[in-house]
Design a protein around this motif. Structure first.
Motif, PDB file in Angstrom:
ATOM      1  N   ALA A 226      -6.405  13.429  -3.849  1.00  0.00           N
ATOM      2  CA  ALA A 226      -6.090  13.490  -5.278  1.00  0.00           C
ATOM      3  C   ALA A 226      -5.700  12.120  -5.814  1.00  0.00           C
ATOM      4  CB  ALA A 226      -4.963  14.492  -5.518  1.00  0.00           C
ATOM      5  N   LEU A 227      -4.858  11.407  -5.083  1.00  0.00           N
ATOM      6  CA  LEU A 227      -4.463  10.064  -5.498  1.00  0.00           C
ATOM      7  C   LEU A 227      -5.663   9.117  -5.514  1.00  0.00           C
ATOM      8  CD1 LEU A 227      -1.189   9.780  -3.399  1.00  0.00           C
ATOM      9  CD2 LEU A 227      -1.276   9.753  -5.897  1.00  0.00           C
ATOM     10  N   GLU A 228      -6.445   9.169  -4.439  1.00  0.00           N
ATOM     11  CA  GLU A 228      -7.589   8.262  -4.310  1.00  0.00           C
ATOM     12  C   GLU A 228      -8.614   8.502  -5.416  1.00  0.00           C
ATOM     13  OE1 GLU A 228     -10.668   6.814  -0.807  1.00  0.00           O
ATOM     14  OE2 GLU A 228     -10.171   8.939  -0.983  1.00  0.00           O
ATOM     15  N   HIS A 229      -8.747   9.736  -5.856  1.00  0.00           N
ATOM     16  CA  HIS A 229      -9.714  10.063  -6.907  1.00  0.00           C
ATOM     17  C   HIS A 229      -9.474   9.225  -8.154  1.00  0.00           C
ATOM     18  CE1 HIS A 229     -12.462  12.536  -9.281  1.00  0.00           C
ATOM     19  NE2 HIS A 229     -11.523  12.601 -10.219  1.00  0.00           N
ATOM     20  N   PHE A 230      -8.228   8.923  -8.440  1.00  0.00           N
ATOM     21  CA  PHE A 230      -7.881   8.193  -9.655  1.00  0.00           C
ATOM     22  C   PHE A 230      -7.660   6.697  -9.420  1.00  0.00           C
ATOM     23  CE2 PHE A 230      -6.584  12.593 -10.423  1.00  0.00           C
ATOM     24  CZ  PHE A 230      -7.238  12.841 -11.617  1.00  0.00           C
ATOM     25  N   SER A 231      -7.696   6.269  -8.167  1.00  0.00           N
ATOM     26  CA  SER A 231      -7.495   4.851  -7.890  1.00  0.00           C
ATOM     27  C   SER A 231      -8.115   4.499  -6.543  1.00  0.00           C
ATOM     28  CB  SER A 231      -5.995   4.512  -7.887  1.00  0.00           C
ATOM     29  OG  SER A 231      -5.780   3.129  -7.807  1.00  0.00           O
ATOM     30  N   SER A 232      -9.428   4.649  -6.440  1.00  0.00           N
ATOM     31  CA  SER A 232     -10.111   4.454  -5.165  1.00  0.00           C
ATOM     32  C   SER A 232      -9.989   3.019  -4.667  1.00  0.00           C
ATOM     33  CB  SER A 232     -11.590   4.836  -5.286  1.00  0.00           C
ATOM     34  OG  SER A 232     -12.226   4.058  -6.291  1.00  0.00           O
ATOM     35  N   GLU A 233      -9.843   2.063  -5.582  1.00  0.00           N
ATOM     36  CA  GLU A 233      -9.739   0.664  -5.178  1.00  0.00           C
ATOM     37  C   GLU A 233      -8.411   0.361  -4.483  1.00  0.00           C
ATOM     38  OE1 GLU A 233      -7.718   0.925  -9.120  1.00  0.00           O
ATOM     39  OE2 GLU A 233      -9.520   1.783  -8.207  1.00  0.00           O
ATOM     40  N   LYS A 234      -7.457   1.278  -4.582  1.00  0.00           N
ATOM     41  CA  LYS A 234      -6.158   1.097  -3.929  1.00  0.00           C
ATOM     42  C   LYS A 234      -5.921   2.145  -2.845  1.00  0.00           C
ATOM     43  CE  LYS A 234      -3.814  -1.247  -7.745  1.00  0.00           C
ATOM     44  NZ  LYS A 234      -2.642  -1.259  -8.650  1.00  0.00           N
ATOM     45  N   ALA A 235      -7.002   2.609  -2.241  1.00  0.00           N
ATOM     46  CA  ALA A 235      -6.903   3.688  -1.251  1.00  0.00           C
ATOM     47  C   ALA A 235      -5.939   3.346  -0.123  1.00  0.00           C
ATOM     48  CB  ALA A 235      -8.280   4.020  -0.690  1.00  0.00           C
ATOM     49  N   TYR A 236      -6.063   2.131   0.414  1.00  0.00           N
ATOM     50  CA  TYR A 236      -5.184   1.772   1.528  1.00  0.00           C
ATOM     51  C   TYR A 236      -3.725   1.697   1.085  1.00  0.00           C
ATOM     52  CZ  TYR A 236      -2.572  -0.758   4.938  1.00  0.00           C
ATOM     53  OH  TYR A 236      -1.586  -1.109   5.818  1.00  0.00           O
TER      54      TYR A 236
END
Length: 215
Positions: A101-111
């Motif tokens: 859910a978090l990654e969906h909105f900010s994939s560039e900050k996945a790590y």
């Protein structure tokens, strides 16, 4: 080889203490190589019949001591209380849904999001099954917390987490953490355990020259 043909694949589990320890070295290595995109995949360590209270895994306290010694990370007092009480249920599927859910909105900050989740659990003792935890992380990253929670509770997040589990399985990875370097069509393991940034850099340089190396 052109750097555009290189990328990192980080396979982790939110409830993996060794991943928490690995984060120190990986964070430093990641800063050294901002040109390398990094894909983060949840592995699913505590799913199915492994989704049990933390007290069912008596090796964890000893492993944590070893992780602290090797990596320098600290396990917070709030987490230690969870460990002592023993009834906290490790549920990697719920954590993976939250990450998705978090990654969906900010994939560039996945790590960075993955690291924030582990800090919430291992330092602050917060559940990665609770909406409140993901709301706090969303706020910290400037995301719309209501939308993140809506996604967390959706079928889409469940499908995303299961897709990640299946991808990891198809890669043949069953140990967390694992850091892979994708070099063209080839995947080379360059990291795992509580590896330092220096060792990761050494393995990375070796991988650029060879297609195999010791993990």
């Amino acid at each position: 080889m052109n750097s555009k043909d290189l990328k990192l694949i980080y396979i982790w589990d939110a409830y993996c203490g060794w991943c928490y320890g690995f984060s120190t070295g990986l964070n430093e290595f990641h800063k050294m190589h901002p040109e390398l995109p990094i894909t983060v995949l949840s592995g699913g360590l505590f799913v199915g019949d492994r989704k049990r209270p933390i007290s069912d895994y008596p090796h964890i306290p000893g492993a944590n001591q070893r992780i602290e010694q090797l990596s320098g990370v600290k396990f917070g007092d709030a987490y230690q209380e969870l460990l002592e009480k023993g009834n906290f249920v490790l549920d990697s599927e719920a954590a993976a849904k939250g990450f998705a859910a978090l990654e969906h909105f900010s994939s560039e900050k996945a790590y960075e999001l993955a690291a924030a989740m582990q800090k919430a659990f291992y330092s602050e003792g917060k559940s990665l099954s609770e909406e409140a935890t993901f709301r706090e992380i969303a706020d910290a990253f400037g995301l719309d917390a209501d939308e993140v929670i809506k996604r967390f509770k959706s079928d889409e997040a469940g499908r995303d987490s299961l897709k990640a589990f299946h991808t990891v399985h198809n890669l043949g990875v069953n140990s967390y953490p694992t850091l892979l370097l994708q070099k063209g069509e080839k995947l080379i393991k360059i990291g795992g355990g509580a590896m330092s940034a220096e060792k990761l850099e050494e393995n990375f340089r070796t991988a650029l020259q060879n297609d195999s190396l010791e993990s």
